[in-house]
Design an enzyme around this catalytic site. Structure first.
Site, short mmCIF file in Angstrom:
data_model
loop_
_atom_site.label_atom_id
_atom_site.label_comp_id
_atom_site.label_asym_id
_atom_site.label_seq_id
_atom_site.Cartn_x
_atom_site.Cartn_y
_atom_site.Cartn_z
N ILE A 184 -92.88 11.43 62.64
CA ILE A 184 -93.89 10.41 62.89
C ILE A 184 -93.19 9.07 62.89
CG2 ILE A 184 -96.02 9.34 62.08
CD1 ILE A 184 -95.49 12.64 60.67
N ASP A 185 -93.10 8.47 64.05
CA ASP A 185 -92.35 7.23 64.22
C ASP A 185 -93.32 6.07 64.35
OD1 ASP A 185 -90.56 5.24 64.76
OD2 ASP A 185 -89.95 6.00 66.72
N SER A 186 -93.34 5.20 63.33
CA SER A 186 -94.25 4.05 63.38
C SER A 186 -93.87 3.06 64.48
CB SER A 186 -94.26 3.33 62.03
OG SER A 186 -92.97 2.87 61.69
#
Length: 310
Positions: A184-186
């Protein structure tokens, strides 16, 4: 003696709207699964305080203990009872939201109030129609603060993922199943510019047999490539082209498909992702091979928990 006209129906409706927004924001913060009928039943119960204040029971609901017991009943109606610790968490979150937004509303009113003296003023009283300025702040200021608070809470959640968070994903697509490891890449803020649907990236090696190489290209005339490729009509209808900006600042096109369903396994929870597009890339997303997909934070932020590990 001066008479006071009470607009009970208007006051009740305003309280109904405010109570719904407070409970809804509490649900969003806690990420609980709450049925709509429970949320609305709790809202109706909360707004009934307007009526109860004009009955002999008003002495009970005017007392701090009575108010607390009434709020616990509202929380029980909305969330139910599972564990005492969860129940306390629900209560504290509800009061945190109520005090936070209520305090913000009072601060805004104080900031714009020209008269420095508040003595004798009942700015947010529900005992009469109130002055138009006070009601304007409630009707406009409350939803504005609600939206502001929701965005701030969303940002707090996303910040927890600054260090890449891993998840296993399962993608259902035209009776096929695709599994991958993702982070999960902000920093992934890519949305489809037309539908505003979030976009995740998937390395083409995971599903290479599903699509011809001609449609998994970047920076070429993908629309024509998709139209001219040997694809079934059903598969072609699921493909689209997404423009995105590379790290160097250059805008390119990338092929994406619309999955039937995306399930995430994250920290012992099975989460059904919201509507999402899956972009196919030839780039090696992880040099160490730890993951082969990059997930959009909205997939976890707005996903629906369908199973929790005990």
């Amino acid at each position: 003696m001066r008479s006071i006209t009470i607009y009970l129906d208007v006051i009740w409706f305003l309280n109904l709207c405010i109570d719904y927004l407070l409970l809804k924001l509490t649900v969003i913060i806690l990420k609980r699964q709450v049925k709509s009928w429970r949320l609305w039943l709790g809202t109706l119960l909360a707004s009934s305080i307007v009526i109860l204040l004009f009955t002999p029971l008003s002495i009970v609901f005017d007392h701090p203990i009575g108010k607390f017991l009434f709020s616990t009943l509202i929380i029980l109606v909305v969330f139910g009872y599972h564990r005492f610790s969860t129940f306390l968490q629900n209560i504290f979150a509800f009061y945190f939201v109520a005090f936070g937004i209520g305090g913000g509303l009072f601060a805004a009113h104080y900031f714009f109030q020209s008269n420095s003296s508040y003595a004798g003023q009942n700015l947010f009283s529900t005992l009469s129609y109130g002055d138009p300025i006070s009601w304007l702040f409630v009707v406009i200021g409350f939803p504005s603060l609600w939206l502001f608070s929701k965005k701030r809470f969303d940002q707090v959640v996303v910040r927890k993922w600054q260090h890449s968070t891993y998840a296993v994903i399962y993608i259902s697509f035209l009776d096929k199943s695709i599994s991958a490891k993702g982070i999960i890449d902000s920093g992934n803020k890519l949305y489809d510019p037309l539908t505003r649907v979030p976009v995740m990236f998937l390395n083409e090696s995971v599903c290479k047999s599903f699509f011809p190489d001609s449609v998994i290209q970047e920076g070429v005339d993908l629309q024509n490539a998709i139209q001219n490729a040997d694809l079934s009509d059903e598969l072609r209808s699921r493909l689209t082209v997404i423009p995105y900006r590379t790290v160097s600042g250059k805008t390119q096109l990338i092929t994406a498909f619309r999955p039937d369903e995306v399930i995430l396994l994250h920290e012992g929870q099975r989460i059904k992702a919201p509507k999402v597009l899956v972009a196919l890339t030839k780039q090696n997303l992880s040099g160490e091979g730890d993951f082969n997909s990059i997930l959009h934070p909205d997939m976890l932020l707005h996903g629906k928990i369908i199973e929790t590990a005990s």
